[in-house]
Design a protein around this motif. Structure first.
Motif, short mmCIF file in Angstrom:
data_model
loop_
_atom_site.label_atom_id
_atom_site.label_comp_id
_atom_site.label_asym_id
_atom_site.label_seq_id
_atom_site.Cartn_x
_atom_site.Cartn_y
_atom_site.Cartn_z
N TYR A 1 23.31 -13.46 1.19
CA TYR A 1 22.16 -13.68 0.29
C TYR A 1 22.48 -14.56 -0.89
O TYR A 1 21.65 -15.35 -1.34
CB TYR A 1 21.59 -12.34 -0.18
CG TYR A 1 22.46 -11.59 -1.16
CD1 TYR A 1 22.23 -11.69 -2.53
CD2 TYR A 1 23.49 -10.77 -0.72
CE1 TYR A 1 23.01 -10.99 -3.44
CE2 TYR A 1 24.27 -10.08 -1.61
CZ TYR A 1 24.05 -10.20 -2.97
OH TYR A 1 24.83 -9.51 -3.86
N ALA B 1 18.64 -2.51 -1.44
CA ALA B 1 18.73 -3.87 -0.92
C ALA B 1 17.74 -4.79 -1.62
O ALA B 1 18.07 -5.91 -2.01
CB ALA B 1 18.48 -3.87 0.59
N SER C 1 24.41 0.22 6.67
CA SER C 1 23.23 -0.36 6.02
C SER C 1 23.09 0.22 4.63
O SER C 1 23.74 1.21 4.27
CB SER C 1 21.97 -0.07 6.84
OG SER C 1 21.74 1.33 6.90
N LEU C 2 22.22 -0.39 3.85
CA LEU C 2 21.88 0.09 2.52
C LEU C 2 20.45 0.64 2.53
O LEU C 2 19.62 0.23 3.34
CB LEU C 2 21.97 -1.04 1.49
CG LEU C 2 23.36 -1.58 1.14
CD1 LEU C 2 23.21 -2.73 0.14
CD2 LEU C 2 24.24 -0.49 0.57
N THR D 1 15.36 -10.11 5.76
CA THR D 1 16.62 -9.41 5.51
C THR D 1 17.04 -8.69 6.79
O THR D 1 16.32 -7.87 7.32
CB THR D 1 16.45 -8.38 4.36
OG1 THR D 1 15.34 -7.52 4.66
CG2 THR D 1 16.16 -9.10 3.06
N ARG E 1 21.73 -11.70 4.74
CA ARG E 1 22.34 -10.38 4.87
C ARG E 1 23.10 -10.04 3.60
O ARG E 1 23.51 -10.92 2.83
CB ARG E 1 23.29 -10.33 6.07
CG ARG E 1 24.55 -11.17 5.91
CD ARG E 1 25.42 -11.11 7.17
NE ARG E 1 26.71 -11.77 6.98
CZ ARG E 1 26.92 -13.07 7.09
NH1 ARG E 1 25.91 -13.87 7.42
NH2 ARG E 1 28.13 -13.58 6.89
N ILE E 2 23.30 -8.76 3.38
CA ILE E 2 24.11 -8.26 2.28
C ILE E 2 25.41 -7.76 2.88
O ILE E 2 25.40 -6.82 3.69
CB ILE E 2 23.38 -7.12 1.53
CG1 ILE E 2 22.08 -7.62 0.93
CG2 ILE E 2 24.28 -6.54 0.45
CD1 ILE E 2 21.21 -6.53 0.32
#
Length: 304
Positions: A238, A286, A280-281, A230, A271-272
């Motif tokens: 994803y 995530a 970012s998360l 990730t 990736r998200i």
């Protein structure tokens, strides 16, 4: 593992495992409760008691490792541990807790678990929470030595150091029937914070700790397991990845992400997508997104 020999308010500690005797019948257990309550007219009230000192030490990782135990705090965690077959060695509780938990108390008596009545201030000194609910237990540590041969879905954590994140990921893994691998330098599985964040699922989910991730990833790939790293700059979103096949997601450190070594080893990276200027998360969020997307794809694929 430690074994506490309790007599009145004095506590002696010896090493070795205490074998369990056959369970008492219900009537015997009820009589034992009544007799035991009568006999516990004295409680531990001194913060200088040897047992109390030993329990306070268990808030530290080093002490837990040296003594080979973990500290289970709170009724819910204790219930989950009991349901999961964790053999508690000793429980400490207050009068208020005792008066409202007859069923659980009966289970402890049937299992011949040593029991110690303590005052509210003593329990508060042992607990890591500001408002403990009245019970704490000593149990064998979570070893984290489970590698399941029928791997289907899992997450590998590289240097995830926040106990809240590790605990939340353990809980999510349990909810998605996933395995969890932890590299060295992750948060301690036996940390009270990890246990609370996992809501007790740390006792149920398959966990492998102190894993040599490069070797484990290479072995997984030889078995046909898709290993997805990730990354913020991942090659695919994803949901575009085929997650119906055996898949291992690798999640990196909260601050630094995946190491260069692990990034080079993974099969692919995902990736998200994030809107706005969000960078970012949280790693636990995530991980949940990825695991539940895998569950979604598999449910659709199975026609359910």
């Amino acid at each position: 593992m430690v074994d506490a020999l309790v007599s009145g308010t004095s506590v002696l500690w010896t090493s070795g495992f205490k074998s369990r005797v056959p369970h008492l019948c219900l009537n015997q257990a009820e009589r034992a409760i009544a007799h035991w309550r009568t006999s516990l007219s004295r409680m531990i009230t001194s913060l200088q008691n040897p047992l109390v000192k030993r329990l306070r030490q268990l808030q530290r990782r080093k002490a837990r490792q040296e003594q080979g135990v973990c500290l289970i705090e709170g009724t819910h965690l204790l219930e989950v541990a009991a349901q999961s077959g964790v053999p508690c060695e000793l429980i400490c509780f207050t009068e208020a807790w005792q008066s409202t938990h007859d069923a659980l108390l009966r289970d402890f008596i049937q299992a011949e678990i040593k029991r110690v009545l303590v005052s509210e201030p003593v329990l508060a000194s042992i607990a890591s929470t500001k408002t403990p609910d009245g019970v704490i237990a000593i149990a064998p540590p979570i070893v984290g030595d489970v590698f399941c041969s029928d791997f289907n879905l899992g997450i590998a954590l590289e240097r995830i150091q926040d106990p809240g994140n590790v605990g939340t990921l353990l809980r999510t893994a349990r909810a998605t029937e996933s395995q969890v691998w932890l590299s060295e330098n992750c948060a301690d599985l036996n940390s009270p914070k990890v246990m609370r964040a996992s809501a007790g699922e740390c006792f149920r989910v398959p966990i492998a700790a102190n894993v040599d991730l490069p070797a484990a990833i290479a072995d997984a790939q030889t078995q046909g397991i898709q290993v997805l790293g990730t990354r913020m700059d991942g090659e695919r979103i994803y949901w575009d990845a085929d997650l119906t096949q055996p898949t291992l997601f690798v999640l990196g450190n909260e601050g630094g992400g995946l190491s260069a070594e692990i990034s080079e080893l993974v099969t692919d990276s995902v990736r998200i997508p994030l809107a706005g200027q969000v960078e970012s998360l949280n790693v636990a969020i995530a991980g949940a997104i990825l695991l539940f997307e895998a569950q979604r794809q598999r449910t659709i694929n199975s026609g359910q």
